[in-house]
Scaffold this active site. Structure first.
Site, PDB file in Angstrom:
ATOM      1  N   LYS A   1      14.267 -25.732   4.113  1.00  0.00           N
ATOM      2  CA  LYS A   1      13.426 -26.165   2.906  1.00  0.00           C
ATOM      3  C   LYS A   1      11.518 -26.138   3.065  1.00  0.00           C
ATOM      4  O   LYS A   1      11.670 -26.311   3.980  1.00  0.00           O
ATOM      5  CB  LYS A   1      13.353 -27.071   2.272  1.00  0.00           C
ATOM      6  CG  LYS A   1      13.064 -27.002   0.578  1.00  0.00           C
ATOM      7  CD  LYS A   1      13.307 -28.692  -0.437  1.00  0.00           C
ATOM      8  CE  LYS A   1      12.974 -28.347  -0.958  1.00  0.00           C
ATOM      9  NZ  LYS A   1      13.304 -30.041  -1.668  1.00  0.00           N
TER      10      LYS A   1
ATOM     11  N   ASP B   1      17.830 -39.258  -8.631  1.00  0.00           N
ATOM     12  CA  ASP B   1      17.977 -37.304  -8.994  1.00  0.00           C
ATOM     13  C   ASP B   1      19.478 -37.475  -8.994  1.00  0.00           C
ATOM     14  O   ASP B   1      19.591 -36.415  -9.042  1.00  0.00           O
ATOM     15  CB  ASP B   1      17.285 -36.229  -8.319  1.00  0.00           C
ATOM     16  CG  ASP B   1      17.298 -35.300  -9.812  1.00  0.00           C
ATOM     17  OD1 ASP B   1      17.513 -35.167 -11.007  1.00  0.00           O
ATOM     18  OD2 ASP B   1      17.106 -33.744  -8.951  1.00  0.00           O
TER      19      ASP B   1
ATOM     20  N   VAL C   1      14.484 -22.726  -0.760  1.00  0.00           N
ATOM     21  CA  VAL C   1      15.318 -23.123   0.546  1.00  0.00           C
ATOM     22  C   VAL C   1      15.572 -22.186   0.868  1.00  0.00           C
ATOM     23  O   VAL C   1      15.644 -20.511   0.236  1.00  0.00           O
ATOM     24  CB  VAL C   1      16.686 -24.136  -0.256  1.00  0.00           C
ATOM     25  CG1 VAL C   1      17.867 -24.307   1.365  1.00  0.00           C
ATOM     26  CG2 VAL C   1      16.200 -25.301  -0.349  1.00  0.00           C
TER      27      VAL C   1
ATOM     28  N   MET D   1       9.023 -27.757  -6.137  1.00  0.00           N
ATOM     29  CA  MET D   1       8.494 -28.371  -4.941  1.00  0.00           C
ATOM     30  C   MET D   1       8.625 -27.079  -3.765  1.00  0.00           C
ATOM     31  O   MET D   1       7.845 -26.919  -3.275  1.00  0.00           O
ATOM     32  CB  MET D   1       9.012 -29.489  -4.634  1.00  0.00           C
ATOM     33  CG  MET D   1       8.325 -30.602  -5.725  1.00  0.00           C
ATOM     34  SD  MET D   1       8.700 -31.478  -4.523  1.00  0.00           S
ATOM     35  CE  MET D   1       7.623 -31.828  -3.425  1.00  0.00           C
TER      36      MET D   1
ATOM     37  N   GLY E   1      17.595 -20.587  -2.522  1.00  0.00           N
ATOM     38  CA  GLY E   1      17.061 -20.923  -3.922  1.00  0.00           C
ATOM     39  C   GLY E   1      15.768 -21.598  -4.240  1.00  0.00           C
ATOM     40  O   GLY E   1      15.132 -21.577  -2.835  1.00  0.00           O
TER      41      GLY E   1
END
Length: 198
Positions: free
Chosen positions: A76, A171, A61, A58, A54
């Site tokens: 990541k 988040d 991954v 920023m 994905g």
């Protein structure tokens, strides 16, 4: 945030992201997460890049493998467009430090962190978690009350552990709550993406 993700495309097996600079309201064009990183690339002689899982505002991954051990991991990478942005690089490093403090069954922890000099890519290596997010579950079927309570209890236990380490996620949403595939235990919650941790 100074940048906003506007779209993605795949070229030659690599994901590129179209970023919008918010302070000047102008598109920066498509940027690659790394100049050379591809499935099959070897990261610092320790990790093999397998496939992209994905992408976000920023970073990207990938699924990877810890060489010699054969362990599946998630890696990541920070977008190269941000490598020279001290504020965003600091945020990326803060995510790694925050997650490295986590040692709880319901939190995804950092295994490794560094900057791959060969590719110019800062990276975080994390536990690889399979399953579906609560967002995906909600889109597929109604979630009965008893199941929702079970998920919520596990999520709160993980957050309580994070708070005990001085970490606030900031988040929490269905897309950041993974229900892993733990045989014989039912839903097993793993909290993802401490990128906004404070």
């Amino acid at each position: 945030r100074p940048w906003r993700l506007r779209g993605t495309r795949t070229t030659g097996g690599a994901c590129e992201c179209l970023l919008l600079r918010l302070d000047g309201a102008r598109a920066e064009g498509f940027v690659k997460p790394s100049k050379k990183l591809r499935p099959g690339s070897i990261l610092e002689g320790r990790y093999k890049i397998q496939k992209r899982l994905g992408t976000g505002g920023m970073g990207v991954v990938y699924e990877g493998e810890r060489l010699k051990l054969g362990r599946r991991v998630a890696i990541k990478f920070l977008h190269t467009a941000f490598v020279n942005d001290k504020k965003l690089l600091s945020r990326f490093e803060r995510e790694a430090r925050a997650m490295s403090k986590l040692g709880h069954p319901h939190c995804v922890s950092v295994i490794d962190f560094g900057i791959d000099k060969a590719h110019g890519a800062p990276y975080i290596v994390m536990d690889f978690v399979t399953g579906k997010t609560v967002r995906e579950l909600m889109d597929q079927e109604p979630v009965v009350a008893a199941r929702a309570v079970n998920i919520g209890r596990q999520m709160l236990a993980g957050l309580a552990h994070a708070h005990g380490q001085g970490i606030i996620h900031r988040d929490i949403k269905p897309a950041n709550i993974m229900l892993s595939e733990a045989t014989g235990t039912g839903d097993h919650v793993r909290i993802l993406d401490f990128g906004l941790a404070k």
